[in-house]
Design a protein around this motif. Structure first.
Motif, PDB file in Angstrom:
ATOM      1  N   THR A  13       9.437  -0.599   4.108  1.00  0.00           N
ATOM      2  CA  THR A  13       8.827   0.715   3.913  1.00  0.00           C
ATOM      3  C   THR A  13       9.741   1.594   3.068  1.00  0.00           C
ATOM      4  OG1 THR A  13       9.780   1.552   5.977  1.00  0.00           O
ATOM      5  CG2 THR A  13       7.541   0.665   6.074  1.00  0.00           C
ATOM      6  N   TYR A  14       9.143   2.587   2.466  1.00  0.00           N
ATOM      7  CA  TYR A  14       9.850   3.583   1.670  1.00  0.00           C
ATOM      8  C   TYR A  14       9.263   4.946   1.983  1.00  0.00           C
ATOM      9  CZ  TYR A  14      10.576   6.775  -2.208  1.00  0.00           C
ATOM     10  OH  TYR A  14      10.857   7.890  -2.945  1.00  0.00           O
ATOM     11  N   TYR A  15      10.126   5.965   2.047  1.00  0.00           N
ATOM     12  CA  TYR A  15       9.692   7.348   2.245  1.00  0.00           C
ATOM     13  C   TYR A  15      10.423   8.255   1.262  1.00  0.00           C
ATOM     14  CZ  TYR A  15       8.015   5.577   6.739  1.00  0.00           C
ATOM     15  OH  TYR A  15       7.383   4.858   7.720  1.00  0.00           O
ATOM     16  N   ARG A  53       9.871  12.381   9.657  1.00  0.00           N
ATOM     17  CA  ARG A  53       8.662  13.106  10.106  1.00  0.00           C
ATOM     18  C   ARG A  53       7.391  12.265   9.940  1.00  0.00           C
ATOM     19  NH1 ARG A  53       7.005  17.535   7.461  1.00  0.00           N
ATOM     20  NH2 ARG A  53       7.907  16.915   5.440  1.00  0.00           N
ATOM     21  N   PHE A  54       7.333  11.474   8.886  1.00  0.00           N
ATOM     22  CA  PHE A  54       6.144  10.671   8.590  1.00  0.00           C
ATOM     23  C   PHE A  54       6.431   9.204   8.861  1.00  0.00           C
ATOM     24  CE2 PHE A  54       4.076  13.540   5.089  1.00  0.00           C
ATOM     25  CZ  PHE A  54       4.173  14.629   5.939  1.00  0.00           C
ATOM     26  N   THR A  55       5.405   8.471   9.275  1.00  0.00           N
ATOM     27  CA  THR A  55       5.519   7.029   9.486  1.00  0.00           C
ATOM     28  C   THR A  55       4.308   6.338   8.892  1.00  0.00           C
ATOM     29  OG1 THR A  55       6.725   7.369  11.560  1.00  0.00           O
ATOM     30  CG2 THR A  55       5.798   5.186  11.169  1.00  0.00           C
ATOM     31  N   ILE A  56       4.564   5.371   8.028  1.00  0.00           N
ATOM     32  CA  ILE A  56       3.491   4.571   7.446  1.00  0.00           C
ATOM     33  C   ILE A  56       3.410   3.251   8.210  1.00  0.00           C
ATOM     34  CG2 ILE A  56       4.981   3.527   5.687  1.00  0.00           C
ATOM     35  CD1 ILE A  56       2.543   3.648   3.767  1.00  0.00           C
ATOM     36  N   MET A  72       0.844  -1.195   0.000  1.00  0.00           N
ATOM     37  CA  MET A  72       0.000   0.000   0.000  1.00  0.00           C
ATOM     38  C   MET A  72       0.877   1.242   0.000  1.00  0.00           C
ATOM     39  SD  MET A  72      -3.133  -1.129   0.051  1.00  0.00           S
ATOM     40  CE  MET A  72      -4.033   0.356   0.508  1.00  0.00           C
ATOM     41  N   GLY A  73       0.302   2.330  -0.443  1.00  0.00           N
ATOM     42  CA  GLY A  73       1.086   3.558  -0.482  1.00  0.00           C
ATOM     43  C   GLY A  73       0.228   4.781  -0.256  1.00  0.00           C
ATOM     44  N   GLN A 123       1.155   8.554   9.834  1.00  0.00           N
ATOM     45  CA  GLN A 123       1.355   9.495  10.929  1.00  0.00           C
ATOM     46  C   GLN A 123       2.274  10.592  10.435  1.00  0.00           C
ATOM     47  OE1 GLN A 123       0.045   9.571  14.164  1.00  0.00           O
ATOM     48  NE2 GLN A 123       1.029  11.584  14.233  1.00  0.00           N
ATOM     49  N   MET A 124       1.800  11.819  10.506  1.00  0.00           N
ATOM     50  CA  MET A 124       2.559  12.956   9.992  1.00  0.00           C
ATOM     51  C   MET A 124       2.864  13.916  11.140  1.00  0.00           C
ATOM     52  SD  MET A 124       0.545  13.652   6.402  1.00  0.00           S
ATOM     53  CE  MET A 124      -0.932  14.252   7.217  1.00  0.00           C
ATOM     54  N   ASN A 125       4.137  14.069  11.451  1.00  0.00           N
ATOM     55  CA  ASN A 125       4.584  14.958  12.516  1.00  0.00           C
ATOM     56  C   ASN A 125       5.410  16.097  11.930  1.00  0.00           C
ATOM     57  OD1 ASN A 125       3.434  13.171  14.415  1.00  0.00           O
ATOM     58  ND2 ASN A 125       5.333  12.007  14.567  1.00  0.00           N
TER      59      ASN A 125
END
Length: 121
Positions: free
Chosen positions: A59-61, A68-71, A34-35, A83-85
Motif C-alpha cells: 500500500t501507499y499513502y 488517518r486513511f486505510t485502503i 487500485m487507487g 476508510q477515512m478517519n
C-alpha cells in the motif's frame, strides 16, 4: 473494459469518519492494483492511496493522510475501500477510484464517476 462505481461520500464534521467503496466489474479485478484519487475545486487531481493487486499487501499513502486513511480490498466482492478517519476540512474533494494507478492521472484509463466528500469545520 473495467467499470468502477464509487459510493459512500457525504457531509461530515471535522474529526468524523467515512468509508468509501468502489465496486468493480468487467475484467479480472484481483489482478489490478487500485487507487483512490481526489480533486478539490481549482486543484489538480492527486493520488490519495494505492493498493497492490492480489493480496493487496503493498500500500501507499500520501503524507497528509497517513495514519488517518486505510485502503483495503475484498477480491471476492470486487471492491476496494477507503476508510477515512479524523477527517479535516482540507480533505474536502471529489474522490475517484481508478485501476492501474501507477500509470499516472493523465494515462489512467479506468476511472469511477467520483463521490463527493465534504468536511465541515
Amino acid at each position: 473494459q473495467v467499470q468502477l462505481v464509487e459510493s459512500g461520500g457525504g457531509l461530515v464534521q471535522a474529526g468524523g469518519s467515512l468509508r468509501l467503496s468502489c465496486a468493480a466489474s468487467g475484467r479480472t479485478f484481483s489482478n489490478y492494483p487500485m487507487g483512490w484519487f481526489r480533486q478539490a475545486p481549482g486543484k489538480e487531481r492527486e493520488v490519495v492511496a494505492t493498493i497492490g493487486g492480489w493480496s493487496g499487501s503493498i500500500t501507499y499513502y500520501r503524507d497528509s493522510v497517513k495514519g488517518r486513511f486505510t485502503i483495503s480490498r475484498d477480491n471476492a466482492k470486487n471492491t476496494v475501500y477507503l476508510q477515512m478517519n479524523s477527517l479535516k476540512p482540507e480533505d474536502t474533494a471529489v474522490y475517484y477510484c481508478a485501476a492501474d494507478p501507477a500509470k499516472g492521472v493523465k494515462s489512467i484509463v479506468y476511472w469511477g464517476q467520483g463521490t463527493q466528500v465534504t468536511v465541515s469545520s
